[in-house]
Design a protein around this motif. Structure first.
Motif, PDB file in Angstrom:
ATOM      1  N   ILE A  25      35.206  46.040  52.075  1.00  0.00           N
ATOM      2  CA  ILE A  25      35.243  44.743  52.050  1.00  0.00           C
ATOM      3  C   ILE A  25      34.996  44.317  50.453  1.00  0.00           C
ATOM      4  O   ILE A  25      34.115  44.241  49.930  1.00  0.00           O
ATOM      5  N   VAL A  26      36.127  44.166  50.027  1.00  0.00           N
ATOM      6  CA  VAL A  26      36.263  43.759  48.223  1.00  0.00           C
ATOM      7  C   VAL A  26      35.457  42.781  48.095  1.00  0.00           C
ATOM      8  O   VAL A  26      34.548  42.518  47.180  1.00  0.00           O
ATOM      9  N   ASP A  59      36.543  46.709  37.209  1.00  0.00           N
ATOM     10  CA  ASP A  59      37.216  47.816  38.185  1.00  0.00           C
ATOM     11  C   ASP A  59      37.568  47.008  39.582  1.00  0.00           C
ATOM     12  O   ASP A  59      38.503  47.340  39.978  1.00  0.00           O
ATOM     13  N   LEU A  60      36.742  46.379  39.888  1.00  0.00           N
ATOM     14  CA  LEU A  60      36.939  45.533  41.343  1.00  0.00           C
ATOM     15  C   LEU A  60      38.286  44.662  41.070  1.00  0.00           C
ATOM     16  O   LEU A  60      39.014  44.589  41.925  1.00  0.00           O
ATOM     17  N   ALA A  61      38.436  44.037  40.134  1.00  0.00           N
ATOM     18  CA  ALA A  61      39.322  42.888  39.386  1.00  0.00           C
ATOM     19  C   ALA A  61      40.847  43.896  39.580  1.00  0.00           C
ATOM     20  O   ALA A  61      41.711  43.195  39.725  1.00  0.00           O
ATOM     21  N   ARG A  62      40.666  44.967  39.091  1.00  0.00           N
ATOM     22  CA  ARG A  62      41.820  45.758  39.019  1.00  0.00           C
ATOM     23  C   ARG A  62      42.327  46.351  40.356  1.00  0.00           C
ATOM     24  O   ARG A  62      43.109  47.135  40.282  1.00  0.00           O
TER      25      ARG A  62
END
Length: 64
Positions: A25-26, A59-62
């Motif tokens: 779950i991002v 990293d999560l945004a990418r």
């Protein structure tokens, strides 16, 4: 978190990251990282943990 300081168990943040990553779950990952950043800011911790959280958010945004 006394146990984590003495090496008895992994820090809670690492455990939560692993559990959330397993579920995939991002939004929860992003929320956790923002909470960690807030925690470090309030405690005025060293910039190293804050920098690590910042990198994780990038990293999560990418997408990862």
């Amino acid at each position: 978190m006394v146990g984590a300081r003495f090496g008895c168990r992994p820090p809670r943040l690492q455990v939560l990251r692993a559990e959330i990553r397993t579920v995939g779950i991002v939004a929860a990952q992003t929320t956790l990282e923002l909470a960690a950043a807030s925690y470090h800011a309030v405690r005025s911790d060293d910039t190293a943990p804050a920098a690590a959280v910042h990198e994780r958010l990038i990293d999560l945004a990418r997408g990862g």
